[in-house]
Design a protein around this motif. Structure first.
Motif, mmCIF file in Angstrom:
data_model
loop_
_atom_site.group_PDB
_atom_site.id
_atom_site.type_symbol
_atom_site.label_atom_id
_atom_site.label_comp_id
_atom_site.label_asym_id
_atom_site.label_seq_id
_atom_site.Cartn_x
_atom_site.Cartn_y
_atom_site.Cartn_z
ATOM 1 N N GLU A 1 -3.904 12.220 -4.594
ATOM 2 C CA GLU A 1 -3.688 11.866 -5.998
ATOM 3 C C GLU A 1 -2.222 11.914 -6.406
ATOM 4 O O GLU A 1 -1.888 11.767 -7.588
ATOM 5 C CB GLU A 1 -4.524 12.784 -6.892
ATOM 6 N N LEU A 2 -1.341 12.145 -5.447
ATOM 7 C CA LEU A 2 0.090 12.147 -5.782
ATOM 8 C C LEU A 2 0.529 10.745 -6.199
ATOM 9 O O LEU A 2 0.084 9.744 -5.623
ATOM 10 C CB LEU A 2 0.918 12.613 -4.582
ATOM 11 N N THR A 3 1.412 10.688 -7.187
ATOM 12 C CA THR A 3 1.874 9.392 -7.708
ATOM 13 C C THR A 3 3.313 9.128 -7.253
ATOM 14 O O THR A 3 3.985 10.019 -6.709
ATOM 15 C CB THR A 3 1.852 9.411 -9.243
ATOM 16 N N ASP A 4 3.780 7.917 -7.553
ATOM 17 C CA ASP A 4 5.177 7.594 -7.250
ATOM 18 C C ASP A 4 6.113 8.540 -7.991
ATOM 19 O O ASP A 4 7.161 8.944 -7.474
ATOM 20 C CB ASP A 4 5.487 6.146 -7.647
ATOM 21 N N GLU A 5 5.730 8.919 -9.215
ATOM 22 C CA GLU A 5 6.567 9.848 -9.990
ATOM 23 C C GLU A 5 6.666 11.199 -9.277
ATOM 24 O O GLU A 5 7.743 11.789 -9.174
ATOM 25 C CB GLU A 5 5.976 10.026 -11.395
ATOM 26 N N ASP A 6 5.523 11.662 -8.751
ATOM 27 C CA ASP A 6 5.543 12.926 -7.982
ATOM 28 C C ASP A 6 6.496 12.802 -6.793
ATOM 29 O O ASP A 6 7.269 13.713 -6.503
ATOM 30 C CB ASP A 6 4.137 13.254 -7.454
ATOM 31 N N ALA A 7 6.401 11.633 -6.106
ATOM 32 C CA ALA A 7 7.230 11.428 -4.916
ATOM 33 C C ALA A 7 8.710 11.372 -5.287
ATOM 34 O O ALA A 7 9.560 11.998 -4.639
ATOM 35 C CB ALA A 7 6.810 10.142 -4.212
ATOM 36 N N ASN A 8 9.029 10.648 -6.356
ATOM 37 C CA ASN A 8 10.432 10.520 -6.787
ATOM 38 C C ASN A 8 11.028 11.879 -7.144
ATOM 39 O O ASN A 8 12.152 12.210 -6.747
ATOM 40 C CB ASN A 8 10.553 9.603 -8.001
ATOM 41 N N ASP B 1 10.317 14.631 -5.994
ATOM 42 C CA ASP B 1 10.504 15.433 -4.773
ATOM 43 C C ASP B 1 11.584 14.828 -3.867
ATOM 44 O O ASP B 1 11.812 15.319 -2.754
ATOM 45 C CB ASP B 1 9.170 15.543 -4.009
ATOM 46 N N GLY B 2 12.235 13.736 -4.333
ATOM 47 C CA GLY B 2 13.341 13.166 -3.563
ATOM 48 C C GLY B 2 12.937 12.025 -2.650
ATOM 49 O O GLY B 2 13.732 11.588 -1.815
ATOM 50 N N PHE B 3 11.690 11.556 -2.769
ATOM 51 C CA PHE B 3 11.247 10.437 -1.933
ATOM 52 C C PHE B 3 11.291 9.137 -2.744
ATOM 53 O O PHE B 3 11.135 9.141 -3.971
ATOM 54 C CB PHE B 3 9.817 10.674 -1.424
ATOM 55 N N GLU B 4 11.450 8.014 -2.023
ATOM 56 C CA GLU B 4 11.512 6.701 -2.663
ATOM 57 C C GLU B 4 10.174 6.327 -3.307
ATOM 58 O O GLU B 4 10.123 5.707 -4.357
ATOM 59 C CB GLU B 4 11.842 5.631 -1.604
ATOM 60 N N SER B 5 9.096 6.690 -2.618
ATOM 61 C CA SER B 5 7.772 6.256 -3.060
ATOM 62 C C SER B 5 6.720 7.189 -2.475
ATOM 63 O O SER B 5 7.018 7.993 -1.578
ATOM 64 C CB SER B 5 7.501 4.842 -2.548
ATOM 65 N N THR B 6 5.477 7.058 -2.954
ATOM 66 C CA THR B 6 4.395 7.856 -2.353
ATOM 67 C C THR B 6 4.222 7.459 -0.888
ATOM 68 O O THR B 6 3.907 8.305 -0.054
ATOM 69 C CB THR B 6 3.044 7.621 -3.075
ATOM 70 N N HIS B 7 4.446 6.161 -0.616
ATOM 71 C CA HIS B 7 4.299 5.715 0.773
ATOM 72 C C HIS B 7 5.255 6.494 1.693
ATOM 73 O O HIS B 7 4.852 7.014 2.736
ATOM 74 C CB HIS B 7 4.573 4.204 0.867
ATOM 75 N N ALA B 8 6.516 6.586 1.271
ATOM 76 C CA ALA B 8 7.517 7.306 2.085
ATOM 77 C C ALA B 8 7.163 8.789 2.186
ATOM 78 O O ALA B 8 7.295 9.415 3.246
ATOM 79 C CB ALA B 8 8.897 7.137 1.451
ATOM 80 N N MET B 9 6.717 9.324 1.084
ATOM 81 C CA MET B 9 6.371 10.750 1.072
ATOM 82 C C MET B 9 5.163 11.031 1.981
ATOM 83 O O MET B 9 5.169 11.973 2.780
ATOM 84 C CB MET B 9 6.050 11.176 -0.361
ATOM 85 N N ARG B 10 4.155 10.184 1.863
ATOM 86 C CA ARG B 10 2.940 10.374 2.667
ATOM 87 C C ARG B 10 3.267 10.260 4.153
ATOM 88 O O ARG B 10 2.758 11.019 4.981
ATOM 89 C CB ARG B 10 1.893 9.313 2.289
ATOM 90 N N ASP B 11 4.138 9.295 4.464
ATOM 91 C CA ASP B 11 4.530 9.080 5.848
ATOM 92 C C ASP B 11 5.189 10.342 6.432
ATOM 93 O O ASP B 11 4.852 10.808 7.513
ATOM 94 C CB ASP B 11 5.504 7.891 5.888
ATOM 95 N N LYS B 12 6.138 10.871 5.659
ATOM 96 C CA LYS B 12 6.883 12.057 6.121
ATOM 97 C C LYS B 12 5.959 13.276 6.232
ATOM 98 O O LYS B 12 6.023 14.042 7.197
ATOM 99 C CB LYS B 12 8.010 12.347 5.115
#
Ligand SMILES: [Fe+2]
Length: 733
Positions: free
Chosen positions: A681-688, A690-701
């Protein structure tokens, strides 16, 4: 060269034997030793089926990797050890005599140049190839006396080797039955009860005599009828021992006095025998081995008599240590370069030879959850020994699982329950916890350099082998570890010992001034000492004990204000905390105490709670912190939601996504809010944030590098952070 030592679980004719286990010597070093009971989970189990399988798995080896296998047996002839078990076909299998194995263990672990070695147990090998369930009808080993030096271990005398003779082990066993304690395994109860009795109730009419240096008990052995044996003995020597006690019957003065009587007889007569041995085979060193020397009152008396400059009792003097004797015998007698000092064993850390149990948080949390312990709270304090010392000093008993288990019936700090010796109630509480009789005493662990202040006499006792007299004015200060007769079964520890128990003792002494802790084995009544993480958590979950150390972690069942006082928890959380769930929506936590917060988390997420006290951060991300591109940090622990130990936590740089290499604090994180979400349920805002470009980038890492195995349904903890340099704030726990 790799040598396996093991002792059989059954005689060739099928008699069940107790106290099995295995030991391995590799290139002259004892690398593992574990009793069978620790792995089979059956108290005093014989043989080596489970223990052997466990060590082979642990070391990733097979039976073909052993150059030599050394087996022993008892109640049958020595050479029968090679028959009737699953190692029978091994290419290089030898046997060793039961008492010689005990002697090798004691002498080679003593570190002495030469010594008189005394072996006493309930019986070793028979001197006959007749197979008989009634092994006591045969000539056999009961007391064996050796002279050992750099070149040989030579048998010089025996007692009670003729058919039907009753040695001290068998005699003590018979009295233990007579007193209603059930079996020889409970001989320690007879010994403990003896402290409450009058030794001279029956005058000085001994049931043992010594003539020309040879011990005699006027009694025929009938191992099937120990109660009848004692009755018959009383009639023979004209003493009224009263009726045998039923196990459920009240303990009366006659029972206490009878225990004291048999203790007096074996002590006094054994001292006479030692005098004779010393006269005939002079030595300044004495080694004691065999199950009889689990009697630490006898050992203390021997030390007190001062016949020998040095008295050594190995850890596990009984048959659970026989596997070590076998392995040493194999290594010494079959072509390794082992010297007499190779196996010297004089510190408690030398006997921590059990299996290696590394504990990481994912494994720990899984075991906690599988044991049904979701309500427990886990900490990872920086200074665990200090925390434990403070808990113990405020009357919280603590169970300890640390490193590898010790071989032997006594836990020495690796599988222990620690309590405050100053609190008399600890004795009653722990006797109940362990389903033991009310009169059983507990042992103190003490710094060696302070023994003289507390005891009238003391001796090196790293394995809790000697009972020594406590000074009169000290008895009332440590009542939980002083027996009725004023003795204490001490475990001595070197100051500066870098062991966990040594560190806790240092802190306890610092806190209370008393250099003593109560140390008892970590198990409940009828259980073997815990071996694995699973054993520890299961035992803990069912015992009335609130705190458990699991290597670097501390697990607590119920939080009390003392955990706040110790700095393990904030007294309040005056920050917004919310749980976000797609179905339930967002819930805001209104309470502000740690108890309410933890209860709220557990209730709403079903997760266990881990208390974080620092943030490790991969050094690559530090620049995101410095440029304010990272305002949150999202953390995952399997089966867990996190809370911080306080609102300001140190940031520790790491070289990867692991633990920091040092505790050097460069920055501090001020937590300004916490959100619990499922990972999916993490959003792009959550990812941003935390220093990530997007949820996609965050999920990948996250799923590929940081938290492999992380699933969408898993809960993560998102900390909103305000970073600062922290000024002079110090890490507190
Ligand atoms: Fe034995």
């Amino acid at each position: 060269m790799r040598v396996l030592g093991a002792n059989k679980g059954k005689t060739y004719f099928g008699k069940v034997l107790r106290d099995g286990g295995v030991a391995i010597i590799e290139d002259g070093k004892l690398i593992v030793a574990i009793p069978e009971e620790r792995t089979s989970r059956e108290k005093a189990a014989g043989g080596f089926v489970y223990s052997l399988s466990a060590v082979l798995n642990s070391l990733h080896i097979t039976m073909n990797d052993f150059d030599l296998v050394v087996l022993s047996t008892c109640c049958e002839s020595e050479d029968r050890a090679r028959l009737g078990h699953h190692l029978e076909g091994h290419k290089n299998l030898i046997t060793v005599n039961h008492h010689l194995s005990h002697a090798y263990k004691a002498f080679f672990q003593s570190g002495f140049d030469e010594a008189l070695v005394v072996v006493v147990d309930g019986g070793g090998n028979t001197f006959s190839n007749i197979e008989s369930e009634n092994w006591w009808h045969l000539p056999r080993e009961q007391h064996s006396y050796f002279v050992a030096d750099k070149t040989s271990t030579r048998l010089v005398d025996r007692d009670f080797f003729n058919p039907y003779e009753v040695g001290f082990g068998e005699l003590y066993r018979a009295f233990t039955y007579y007193l209603g304690f059930g079996s020889a395994r409970f001989a320690s109860q007879t010994m403990a009860l003896a402290a409450f009795g009058m030794r001279d109730r029956f005058g000085k009419r001994y049931c043992i005599q010594i003539t020309d240096g040879h011990l005699v008990v006027p009694l025929e052995n009938d191992s099937n009828d120990p109660i009848g044996m004692v009755r018959h003995l009383g009639q023979t020597i004209g003493l009224d021992f009263g009726e045998p006690r039923e196990p459920t019957e009240e303990i009366l003065s006659i029972h206490r006095d009878l225990a004291a009587y048999i203790q007096m007889c074996v002590e006094d007569m054994f001292i006479e025998k030692l005098r004779w041995l010393k006269d005939n085979f002079p030595s300044k060193n004495l080694c004691l081995s065999g199950g009889f020397f689990l009697n630490c009152v006898v050992n203390g008396r021997i030390a007190k008599e001062g016949l020998f400059d040095n008295v050594y009792v190995p850890s596990a003097p009984g048959d659970s240590g026989q596997c070590i004797g076998n392995a040493i015998y194999g290594a010494v007698s079959h072509g390794t370069n082992a010297s007499i000092y190779t196996f010297t064993c004089k510190k408690s850390e030398d006997v921590a030879l059990g299996l290696d149990h590394t504990i990481d948080y994912p494994t720990l949390s899984e075991v906690l959850v599988n044991s049904g312990c979701q309500t427990y709270v886990t900490f990872e304090p920086q200074s665990l020994p200090t925390i434990i010392a403070k808990l113990v000093s405020s009357d919280t008993a603590v169970a300890v699982f640390e490193g590898r288990s010790e071989i032997g019936p006594r836990a020495l700090g690796h599988r222990s329950i620690l309590a405050d010796p100053r609190n008399e109630h600890a004795r009653y509480y722990l006797n109940q916890l362990k389903s033991r009789e009310w009169f059983m005493t507990f042992a103190p662990v003490i710094f060696r350099d302070r023994c003289q202040e507390l005891f009238d006499m003391w001796v090196e006792s790293p394995f809790m082998s000697f009972a020594v007299p406590t000074k009169k004015d000290i008895c009332d200060r440590i009542p939980a570890v002083v027996s009725k007769d004023g003795t204490s079964r001490i475990q001595t520890v070197e100051r500066g010992s870098a062991t966990f128990i040594g560190n806790v003792l240092t802190q306890f002494e610092h806190t209370t001034g008393m250099p003593v802790l109560l140390n008892t084995s970590f198990n409940r009544g009828g259980e073997p000492i815990v071996e694995s993480l699973q054993d520890a958590v299961q035992s803990f979950s069912q015992a009335p004990i609130n705190a458990l150390v699991l290597n670097r972690f501390l697990v607590v069942k119920k939080l009390t204000p003392q955990f706040i006082e110790l700095g393990l928890l904030a007294s309040s959380y005056d920050i917004p905390i919310k749980i976000h769930d797609r179905e339930e929506g967002e819930t805001n936590f209104e309470g502000n105490t740690p108890y309410e917060l933890i209860h709220w988390i557990q209730h709403n997420t079903g997760q266990i709670v881990f208390v974080r006290n620092y943030f490790p951060l991969y050094k690559e991300y530090i620049k995101l912190v410095d440029t304010h591109k990272k305002q949150t940090t999202t953390r995952f622990r399997p089966y867990s939601a996190e809370i911080p130990s306080r609102i300001l936590l140190p940031l520790l740089e790491t070289d990867d996504f692991g633990k920091p290499k040092t505790n050097k604090i460069t920055r501090w994180a001020e937590i300004v809010g916490i959100t619990y979400k499922r990972f999916g349920e993490l959003t792009d805002e959550d990812a941003n944030k935390d220093g990530f470009e997007s949820t996609h980038a965050m999920r990948d890492k996250f799923t590929k590098e940081i938290y492999p195995g992380l699933k969408d349904k898993d809960w993560v903890t998102i900390y909103s952070i305000r970073w600062n340099d922290g000024g002079a704030i110090q890490l507190q726990n």
